[in-house]
Scaffold this motif. Sequence first.
Motif, PDB file in Angstrom:
ATOM      1  N   UNK A  85      47.233  20.254  43.789  1.00 27.43           N
ATOM      2  CA  UNK A  85      45.990  20.804  43.250  1.00 27.43           C
ATOM      3  C   UNK A  85      46.242  21.453  41.894  1.00 27.43           C
ATOM      4  N   UNK A  86      45.550  20.955  40.914  1.00 28.93           N
ATOM      5  CA  UNK A  86      45.575  21.513  39.566  1.00 28.93           C
ATOM      6  C   UNK A  86      46.975  21.586  38.957  1.00 28.93           C
ATOM      7  N   UNK A  87      47.874  20.686  39.353  1.00 30.46           N
ATOM      8  CA  UNK A  87      49.206  20.668  38.747  1.00 30.46           C
ATOM      9  C   UNK A  87      49.203  19.755  37.525  1.00 30.46           C
ATOM     10  N   UNK A  88      49.900  20.193  36.477  1.00 31.19           N
ATOM     11  CA  UNK A  88      50.026  19.374  35.275  1.00 31.19           C
ATOM     12  C   UNK A  88      50.959  18.207  35.563  1.00 31.19           C
ATOM     13  N   UNK A  89      50.510  16.975  35.313  1.00 26.52           N
ATOM     14  CA  UNK A  89      51.410  15.831  35.526  1.00 26.52           C
ATOM     15  C   UNK A  89      52.629  15.917  34.611  1.00 26.52           C
ATOM     16  N   UNK A  90      53.720  15.308  35.034  1.00 26.04           N
ATOM     17  CA  UNK A  90      54.908  15.262  34.181  1.00 26.04           C
ATOM     18  C   UNK A  90      54.590  14.506  32.894  1.00 26.04           C
ATOM     19  N   UNK A  91      54.952  15.100  31.767  1.00 23.82           N
ATOM     20  CA  UNK A  91      54.733  14.478  30.457  1.00 23.82           C
ATOM     21  C   UNK A  91      56.090  14.367  29.774  1.00 23.82           C
ATOM     22  N   UNK A  92      56.610  13.168  29.670  1.00 27.06           N
ATOM     23  CA  UNK A  92      57.904  12.932  29.050  1.00 27.06           C
ATOM     24  C   UNK A  92      57.715  12.576  27.578  1.00 27.06           C
ATOM     25  N   UNK A  93      58.312  13.367  26.701  1.00 21.24           N
ATOM     26  CA  UNK A  93      58.160  13.164  25.260  1.00 21.24           C
ATOM     27  C   UNK A  93      59.528  12.975  24.611  1.00 21.24           C
ATOM     28  N   UNK A 425      64.439  30.682  44.442  1.00 21.30           N
ATOM     29  CA  UNK A 425      63.396  30.365  45.431  1.00 21.30           C
ATOM     30  C   UNK A 425      62.062  30.331  44.705  1.00 21.30           C
ATOM     31  N   UNK A 426      61.447  29.147  44.628  1.00 23.12           N
ATOM     32  CA  UNK A 426      60.234  28.998  43.810  1.00 23.12           C
ATOM     33  C   UNK A 426      58.970  28.768  44.616  1.00 23.12           C
ATOM     34  N   UNK A 427      59.079  28.513  45.931  1.00 17.25           N
ATOM     35  CA  UNK A 427      57.920  28.377  46.820  1.00 17.25           C
ATOM     36  C   UNK A 427      56.903  27.373  46.297  1.00 17.25           C
ATOM     37  N   UNK A 428      57.405  26.234  45.847  1.00 15.46           N
ATOM     38  CA  UNK A 428      56.540  25.126  45.417  1.00 15.46           C
ATOM     39  C   UNK A 428      55.701  25.440  44.180  1.00 15.46           C
ATOM     40  N   UNK A 429      56.123  26.412  43.381  1.00 13.52           N
ATOM     41  CA  UNK A 429      55.429  26.684  42.114  1.00 13.52           C
ATOM     42  C   UNK A 429      56.210  26.081  40.952  1.00 13.52           C
ATOM     43  N   UNK A 430      56.811  24.921  41.206  1.00  9.70           N
ATOM     44  CA  UNK A 430      57.694  24.311  40.202  1.00  9.70           C
ATOM     45  C   UNK A 430      56.949  23.583  39.104  1.00  9.70           C
ATOM     46  N   UNK A 431      55.678  23.298  39.323  1.00  7.57           N
ATOM     47  CA  UNK A 431      54.900  22.593  38.301  1.00  7.57           C
ATOM     48  C   UNK A 431      53.871  23.542  37.696  1.00  7.57           C
ATOM     49  N   UNK A 432      53.698  23.513  36.382  1.00 10.54           N
ATOM     50  CA  UNK A 432      52.691  24.383  35.759  1.00 10.54           C
ATOM     51  C   UNK A 432      51.280  23.922  36.068  1.00 10.54           C
ATOM     52  N   UNK A 433      50.346  24.840  35.903  1.00 11.40           N
ATOM     53  CA  UNK A 433      48.932  24.545  36.098  1.00 11.40           C
ATOM     54  C   UNK A 433      48.443  23.634  34.980  1.00 11.40           C
ATOM     55  N   UNK A 434      47.453  22.804  35.270  1.00 10.64           N
ATOM     56  CA  UNK A 434      46.880  21.913  34.250  1.00 10.64           C
ATOM     57  C   UNK A 434      46.418  22.694  33.027  1.00 10.64           C
ATOM     58  N   UNK A 435      46.272  21.973  31.925  1.00 13.28           N
ATOM     59  CA  UNK A 435      45.760  22.594  30.711  1.00 13.28           C
ATOM     60  C   UNK A 435      44.375  23.182  30.954  1.00 13.28           C
TER      61      UNK A 435
END
Length: 668
Positions: A85-93, A425-435
Amino acid sequence: MPASRTERLLNLLIALLNTKYGLRRSELRETVYRDVYGNEASFGRMFERDKTDLRKFGFEVETLTDLGWSEDDPATTRYRIGKESNRLPDVQLGPEEWTVLLLASQLWERAALGSAAQSALRKLQASGGMADVQLPAGVQPRIKPAGQAFDDLVAAIHAKHPVIFTYLAGSTGIEEQRSVEPWGLGSRFGHWYLVGHDRVRRETRHFRLSRFTSAVSIQEREQFRPPRDFNVRQELERLPELPLSTAVVDVRAGRLLALRRRAIAQDEAGRNSAPVSGLQGPETGSDRLILQYRDPEVLAEELASYGPDALAVAPPELVDAVRRRLRAAADFSAAPVPEYKFADAPARPVRPRTSEDQLKRMLQLVPFLVHNQGLHIQDVADRFGISRKELENDLQILICSGLPEGYPDDLLDIQWDDDHVYITQDLDLTKPVRFTVEEACALLTGLETLNSLPDVAEGGALESVTLKLLAAAGEEGLRAASVAGPEVAPADAATHALVRQAIESRAQLHLTYFSPQRDSVSVRDVDPLRLYSLDNTWYLEAYCHSVEGLRNFRLDRVQEIHANGRPAAVRATPAQGVPAKLFTARDDDTTVTVQLTRQGRGLADDYYAERTAELDDGGLVADIRFGNTAWLPMFVAQHGGSVRILEPAEHAEAARAWLAASLARYGG
């Protein structure tokens, strides 16, 4: 929202993200809300408000019910948030894409979209890692938004709130209050325009921000729905440029060299031109100039800054515009001084921080730390634009947050005992929120603006990174199209190319330069360091051998420039910070205390205020360093009632005398 509420929302988010089958309200009350007192009804209202707040952050709270039961039964209703939910997709640059993206993010410098751009960059760093890139010399463009009104309108556009402001109509010269549904904001002909639905006139209108005569009032209790097919760029392209008009200006002998260079002959303006014919001659000691202009307000701002050295003679609308600015500046300078108190800490961004900002920051902080283990705590604070104390407060809340059971393994585990921050210990908060829409707007509008720079637009990096960000931003990316940036290509491409080549080859330059503050021309030998811009006005930062220090030179004020055959000195290095500051602080600068109205408070950022004090009316008192205090009366007059000098007293009095002498030329 107090800190306890921030912690509660974070715990609620973690709980709902880490449950597969959902949690009942009773379970949440016994865990997340165990320290909240009150009856079942007050708890229910608090829970509903918290769910609404999580939705504002983009987390959709799912409601699950057992088969055959109703959602109205708390015992059979469960709540959860999907893992993605509302996670920013991986963006490889790649490195070239990161270079372009960094340029785009730095376009906005100290405006509100600048903070949004830096926030978006941190999310991308946490999502895919940032390549080690170096910005190219000579390509550091920046956008100069139109003061506080710009920030207020961007916020209203994205939140879909109508606005109210006072506006000076260019066609009639009448000042009226306008109620507008803001659809888009963009730059055209060197000016920022608001495009929206005028509620009184019931039609689409364009409003130039420089003609706003009051602060923007956002009507937060109302919302509107913009047209689905609205495109601010297409709308502004239909806006015709104002026709050329002729002005008559009397200038004191030997003064205002820049204005004299722009003057045209009377026969070129037309001998029967109404503003020129039938006028009495200039007073003794003055020369009459004929100038061409498109907008009386733009020329009036310049003429007002010249004070008694220039007198607008015709046409009447120009005379009235100059007089109005001088009168507003004089009235503001004579007003009582308000009570104010500077904060102990150095000046911070104008908008006060809220606990919502803190929670947004925490949702970026955890994935950032996961992908950047072992950074020094001060480096982390600098990345997020906060103090070390603020960061430590965030970390203290984070390490007390976790799953409802509250066991050690159920809490976020972050350590910084040796001043290097690690998270285990990150409790599944490894991905940032969407823009957010502001973050998407800052990056995507910046990328589109770079299309006007040939050195950047060539190749596929600009196009590829734009497509990747559009895909990652989703719906927010589509809404971001409500803002259109200005052209940033240099007006004199040949001079720009010559300077850039000198920077790359470390060659010294010889230039003839006009300084409007001193109203004189000087010859300099300089070691060029870097080029940067405000919109399409480009500046050269260089070590000047005449003054033995760093200086900034506007390229359009360079009358002649060429390499002198000597190499640049090795000791010369650019000032710290990217992008470069327009004003370089020196030991002999004078600290000036100024008062700014809400309309003019953006000047505190433009001139790098060292400390600020908020006023009840939305204005600011700011301490700003000036190298040339003789220019201060021009500074006050130019901004026509948005700024005045409080201290030192002699400079405040000099500005008042300058304004009085200026108004005397217009009859007092």
